[in-house]
Scaffold this active site. Structure first.
Site, short mmCIF file in Angstrom:
data_model
loop_
_atom_site.label_atom_id
_atom_site.label_comp_id
_atom_site.label_asym_id
_atom_site.label_seq_id
_atom_site.Cartn_x
_atom_site.Cartn_y
_atom_site.Cartn_z
N ASP A 113 0.67 -1.31 0.02
CA ASP A 113 0.04 0.14 0.25
C ASP A 113 0.81 1.12 -0.05
OD1 ASP A 113 -2.35 1.72 0.00
OD2 ASP A 113 -3.04 0.75 1.91
N HIS A 139 -1.66 1.29 6.82
CA HIS A 139 -2.16 2.29 7.47
C HIS A 139 -3.22 1.83 8.69
CE1 HIS A 139 -5.80 2.31 5.07
NE2 HIS A 139 -5.06 2.11 4.10
N GLU A 187 0.12 4.43 1.99
CA GLU A 187 0.11 5.68 2.83
C GLU A 187 0.88 5.33 3.95
OE1 GLU A 187 -4.22 5.56 1.07
OE2 GLU A 187 -2.66 3.96 1.64
N HIS A 199 -7.96 5.39 7.16
CA HIS A 199 -9.17 5.11 6.59
C HIS A 199 -9.31 3.68 6.66
CE1 HIS A 199 -6.36 4.83 2.99
NE2 HIS A 199 -7.23 4.12 2.54
#
Length: 275
Positions: free
Chosen positions: A8, A105, A10, A117
């Site tokens: 990912d 994250h 973030e 999120h």
């Protein structure tokens, strides 16, 4: 030995703002380069420990077209693009020996956490068997459903704490300390990559000591959705119903693999706007 590295964006070192993770923003190209470099560090670590390993890398951010193929370590194969089976974990199967989650994250509503999120801004919370899970927990449980241990997770300190609570045996690598949604004290990217390479080698070497998470039998799921329109769409799915809460839908799946796929479908429905 087969390893899946899900990457990912973030939770990559140096990244703190959506301008670095959004293809439509000015700083995205820099974010892509940082993301690709951390993926390469983890690939190198896996191959340090297991030189003949089959390494798959799943691009797991947004469009799933962020990692730069020409800059990725040529010893690995890249899974990119969407839609695809298992989403962030594309390429995972029962033959996989270890899963490594890179640049992840913390879940929605937790923090401080950089760019926190769950899947997208429309998913406010997901509760599986009563426990709130974000992308870390949902993906770790899916890996466990297939008998695959999550051996490593990297991201900010909040993401690492979330992973440690779910998979205490896994190796965690905090590459930044979250100060808020868009602020952090971050390691130099080269220092982060050095730590990731060492940690990936250690994690893969200890994979047999890390038990896969396990959810057996029927699974009760509740999903809090931001948009009433998404709730209207969700209730068209057989078995999905509104609950007493104004923004919550619920269902019971026969097993976690089915639950995971339904959660992914709800996340996709959340991107549809009224005509």
């Amino acid at each position: 030995m087969k390893a899946l590295i899900s990457v990912d964006m973030e939770g990559i070192s140096g990244i703190v703002h959506s301008s670095e993770t959004n293809p439509e923003r000015y700083d995205y190209q820099r974010g892509r380069e940082l993301m690709t470099a951390e993926a390469n560090a983890v690939i190198a670590g896996v191959l340090d420990a297991e030189p003949t390993a089959d390494v798959l890398v799943a691009d797991a951010h947004g469009t799933f077209r962020n990692l730069l193929p020409e800059q990725l370590d040529r010893r690995a194969r890249l899974v990119r693009g969407k839609p695809r089976a298992l989403n962030m974990l594309a390429g995972l199967d029962e033959e996989t020996d270890a899963a490594l989650l890179v640049g992840y994250h913390v879940r929605a509503g937790e923090g401080p956490g950089v760019l926190a999120h769950t899947m997208n801004g429309e998913i406010l919370d997901v509760r599986v068997a009563g426990r709130s899970l974000g992308e870390i927990g949902l993906n770790a449980a899916m890996a466990g459903h297939l008998g695959v241990p999550v051996v490593l997770l990297s991201g900010d300190d909040a993401a690492c704490a979330e992973a440690a609570a779910l998979i205490p045996e896994a190796v965690t690598v905090p590459v930044k300390e979250a100060l808020g949604m868009a602020a952090a004290v971050t390691l130099h990217p080269e220092e982060a990559r050095d730590r990731l390479r060492r940690a990936a080698a250690d994690a893969v070497s200890r994979r047999r000591e890390i038990p896969p998470p396990s959810l057996t039998g029927p699974v009760d799921v509740e999903v809090d959705l931001a948009s009433p329109h998404t709730i209207d769409l969700a209730t068209l799915i057989p078995g999905v119903s509104r609950t007493a809460g104004a923004r919550t839908v619920a269902f019971t799946a026969p097993d976690y693999g089915t639950a995971y796929r339904l959660i992914l479908l709800l996340a996709q429905l959340a991107t549809i706007r009224p005509a």
